[in-house]
Design an enzyme around this catalytic site. Sequence first.
Site, PDB file in Angstrom:
ATOM      1  N   ASP A 200      47.633  53.953  -1.904  1.00 17.62           N
ATOM      2  CA  ASP A 200      48.586  52.845  -1.966  1.00 17.62           C
ATOM      3  C   ASP A 200      48.430  52.068  -0.671  1.00 17.62           C
ATOM      4  O   ASP A 200      48.877  52.503   0.389  1.00 17.62           O
ATOM      5  CB  ASP A 200      50.003  53.411  -2.122  1.00 17.62           C
ATOM      6  CG  ASP A 200      51.067  52.320  -2.077  1.00 17.62           C
ATOM      7  OD1 ASP A 200      50.727  51.154  -1.790  1.00 17.62           O
ATOM      8  OD2 ASP A 200      52.248  52.647  -2.318  1.00 17.62           O
ATOM      9  N   LYS A 229      52.246  41.529   1.452  1.00 17.44           N
ATOM     10  CA  LYS A 229      52.358  41.996   2.835  1.00 17.44           C
ATOM     11  C   LYS A 229      51.176  41.440   3.645  1.00 17.44           C
ATOM     12  O   LYS A 229      51.086  40.234   3.789  1.00 17.44           O
ATOM     13  CB  LYS A 229      52.499  43.512   2.858  1.00 17.44           C
ATOM     14  CG  LYS A 229      53.800  43.965   2.133  1.00 17.44           C
ATOM     15  CD  LYS A 229      54.017  45.461   2.095  1.00 17.44           C
ATOM     16  CE  LYS A 229      55.257  45.790   1.269  1.00 17.44           C
ATOM     17  NZ  LYS A 229      55.415  47.243   1.069  1.00 17.44           N
TER      18      LYS A 229
HETATM   19  C1  LIG Z   1      56.151  47.952   0.188  1.00 14.67           C
HETATM   20  C2  LIG Z   1      55.559  49.164  -0.406  1.00 14.67           C
HETATM   21  C3  LIG Z   1      55.646  49.440  -1.773  1.00 14.67           C
HETATM   22  C4  LIG Z   1      56.611  48.755  -2.700  1.00 14.67           C
HETATM   23  O1  LIG Z   1      56.506  47.470  -2.888  1.00 14.67           O
HETATM   24  P1  LIG Z   1      57.684  46.636  -3.562  1.00 14.67           P
HETATM   25  O2  LIG Z   1      56.939  45.397  -3.882  1.00 14.67           O
HETATM   26  O3  LIG Z   1      58.726  46.490  -2.534  1.00 14.67           O
HETATM   27  O4  LIG Z   1      58.136  47.360  -4.774  1.00 14.67           O
HETATM   28  C5  LIG Z   1      54.941  50.504  -2.285  1.00 14.67           C
HETATM   29  N1  LIG Z   1      54.213  51.295  -1.479  1.00 14.67           N
HETATM   30  C6  LIG Z   1      54.133  51.085  -0.167  1.00 14.67           C
HETATM   31  C7  LIG Z   1      53.308  52.010   0.664  1.00 14.67           C
HETATM   32  C8  LIG Z   1      54.823  50.037   0.432  1.00 14.67           C
HETATM   33  O5  LIG Z   1      54.779  49.874   1.749  1.00 14.67           O
END
Ligand SMILES: *Cc1c(COP(=O)(O)O)cnc(C)c1O
Length: 421
Positions: A200, A229
């Site tokens: 992830d 991000k």
């Molecule tokens: C931000 C994040 C997510 C979730 O993303 P959302 O779009 O807020 O649902 C999943 N995994 C990791 C590692 C993250 O940092």
Amino acid sequence: MSHDPSLAQADPEIHGLIRAEDQRQRESLRLIASENYASRAVLEAGAASLTNKYAEGYPGRRYYEGMDNIDPLERIAIDRAKALFGAEHANVQPYSGSPANLAVLLGLCSPGDVTMGLSLPAGGHLTHGWKVSASGIYYKSVQYGVRQSDHRIDLDQVRELAREHRPKLIWVGHSAYPRTLDFAAFAEIASEVDAHLVADIAHIAGLVVGGAHPSPIPHCAAVTTTTHKTLRGPRGGLILCRKAHAKAIDKAVFPGLQGGPHNHATAAKAVAFHEAAQPSFREYAQRVVANAKALAEALMGRGYELVTGGTDNHLMLVDLSNRGISGRVAAKALNGCGIELNGNSIPFDERKPFDPSGVRIGAAALSSRGLAPAHMATVAELIDAGVTEAAANEGEVSEAFATQLRGRVAEFLSDFPAPGL
Ligand SMILES: *Cc1c(COP(=O)(O)O)cnc(C)c1O
């Protein structure tokens, strides 16, 4: 009077809040590690009429008519995602990062299967099996952590737990871990116990495509990410996987978990993938890491303690225990001064998650405004000014102090236009 008034005319209240948010994002030092500035082109695509269209299914296999533009658009997004990451298959429909992770669990595991992930207090994400998350409720979750001695991921523990619990799936990824992930080492462990390795890369996707962090693609059954991000796209999710898992993943996203894809988001993702494929994005990703390292050095130079003693990526965790202020109180005080970051647990934190000992600081957003390593001494000085003042006054800063620091921040940032605004 127009039948279709502008937002300002139709709903001044909401329009006013949106414009005020533009202003806030323009004038504040945005250091929240999961946040960024999307480009004007990305924002424009995300606001398109595509939001009016239903498109359940996948290109060429839809449950609705009128796919003249949606099918080509989603195909472009898929092709760009595959090319950008070097992946065999891409699903661009996940509404966000959390649904993307749930879709992977749905596609590759059965309810009750054992999964492994980095625990939340050690820097992992809720969706990697934390107990209050669906990923921890419907699957048996085993959590690994970081070493007490150096706060780095403990691969010996990962191997031991994997041998003992024989997980079906192992997550590798984080929301608050400042060091490079060793995907190859994880892959070795996963292969030994016959588990699917899933990375992830929600936080580090931009660094991966920009060559500033190793890619998990060669090592993983599937890779999930957010697109908003470090990747600088719209709010959304993305799943990349091997051909062998393509069917299972697509079925899990639709009809397993979601209905109609958000076509406006798909368009904005496609634009972001295009931007991320440019040489300038490579430069951006490298600068994000250089800025984070420079900021880490500058903060340590001012006596701040960093978890693991620094950073390899876009983020750092600062342990404020030696500053006489908690992470939450510091974050709140700084926010009043135009400096946005978040309180964050540090490994083995003795304080509660709601009021932890640390703060998390990321360099992605300020790098999007063009700030360079040479500017990080000033960023550190601004942070330090706020923290020092708050710590000396039981967590409070006076309105006069906040106004003065906010002014300095806005003045400093005025040389660096915020993309998209
Ligand atoms: C931000 C994040 C997510 C979730 O993303 P959302 O779009 O807020 O649902 C999943 N995994 C990791 C590692 C993250 O940092």
